[in-house]
Design an enzyme around this catalytic site. Structure first.
Site, PDB file in Angstrom:
ATOM      1  N   CYS A 132      -9.471  -0.217  -0.230  1.00 41.62           N
ATOM      2  CA  CYS A 132      -8.664  -1.425  -0.426  1.00 41.62           C
ATOM      3  C   CYS A 132      -8.149  -1.480  -1.873  1.00 41.62           C
ATOM      4  CB  CYS A 132      -9.493  -2.646  -0.049  1.00 41.62           C
ATOM      5  SG  CYS A 132      -8.650  -4.224  -0.207  1.00 41.62           S
ATOM      6  N   ASP A 179      -3.857  -2.647  10.933  1.00 46.58           N
ATOM      7  CA  ASP A 179      -4.102  -3.290   9.639  1.00 46.58           C
ATOM      8  C   ASP A 179      -3.016  -4.331   9.373  1.00 46.58           C
ATOM      9  OD1 ASP A 179      -4.417  -3.960   6.923  1.00 46.58           O
ATOM     10  OD2 ASP A 179      -5.228  -1.984   6.454  1.00 46.58           O
ATOM     11  N   HIS A 212      -8.086  -3.312   8.986  1.00 46.22           N
ATOM     12  CA  HIS A 212      -8.458  -3.144   7.583  1.00 46.22           C
ATOM     13  C   HIS A 212      -9.981  -3.144   7.450  1.00 46.22           C
ATOM     14  CE1 HIS A 212      -6.896  -3.266   3.433  1.00 46.22           C
ATOM     15  NE2 HIS A 212      -8.032  -3.872   3.130  1.00 46.22           N
TER      16      HIS A 212
END
Length: 245
Positions: A132, A179, A212
């Site tokens: 991330c 995502d 994600h």
């Protein structure tokens, strides 16, 4: 961003109940978590945190996993003592919070960690993995530190600018098909631009049905349908590092 109200869904997933096999050290002005393999090695990997910071059990689990695969693994506090994001924080303040944690202004910390690995751990072949926020850091480092051997950016948010594609180091980009914060058209554009501008090896891979955080934020026993993809991505990550180290 695809969702301005929730600009980073890293809290989607599970927080591991995990203590860690390594230990914490002080590396000049920053703290770090280190785990070493059972056999001596000159291989090392810097693991870069997501928005939840260097103490997140999930990230330490990844550090230990890389150590089990033969790497000296270190996760430094790239926020340098600043508070990590908390899932209970007000997401409307996230953009302001992020301004004081610029993923492209970490060179001082990177230099300190590289020095530590070389001088204190006798590392000669160093690579990086980031999740991330840390994935953005990896992308940045791949364009500035040719001494690194390889990098893996795991669902790092894509910033489209002409200077983002001249990678100096072989880089593997991991994305999830579902995502919400990284639309597939951004991933497609990244791949197109890399094909035009990149002179080193790279790979962009999208994992079907994954959201994600699927590589380090999902427990296989809770999310059995995701287990094959989580395991595949982790295996791919290690294979990429092994290829260049």
């Amino acid at each position: 961003m695809a969702n301005e109200a929730r600009p980073c869904p890293c809290d989607i997933g599970d927080r591991f109940e995990y203590g860690g096999l390594g230990h914490e050290v002080q590396v000049e002005h920053i703290k770090a978590y280190v785990c070493k393999p059972s056999a001596s090695t000159e291989k090392a990997v810097i693991v870069i945190q997501d928005i939840f910071g260097w103490q997140l059990p999930n990230t330490r689990y990844m550090v230990d996993m890389l150590a089990a695969n033969g790497y000296i693994a270190i996760c430094p506090d790239f926020f340098v003592g600043k508070e990590p994001w908390n899932p209970s924080d007000d997401w409307s303040t996230f953009a302001e919070w992020l301004k004081t944690r610029d993923a492209r202004k970490i060179d001082k910390e990177a230099d300190v960690v590289l020095k530590y690995l070389k001088q204190q751990c006798s590392a000669k072949k160093i690579c990086v993995v980031g999740f991330c926020w840390g994935g953005i850091v990896v992308h940045h480092l791949m364009m500035k530190y040719p001494e690194l051997k390889a990098g893996v950016s795991v669902y790092g948010i894509i910033s489209d600018s002409d200077d983002r594609y001249n990678l100096l180091v072989p880089t593997f980009f991991i994305f999830g098909e579902k995502d919400d914060v990284i639309p597939l058209d951004q991933v497609t554009l990244l791949e197109q631009k890399l094909k035009q501008h990149c002179k080193v090896d790279y790979r962009v891979k999208i994992y079907p049905g994954q959201t994600h955080g699927f590589v380090h934020r999902k427990r296989e026993d809770i999310n059995p349908q995701d287990k094959p993809y989580t395991e595949e991505a982790r295996k791919d990550m290690i294979s990429w590092l092994n290829k260049y180290i």
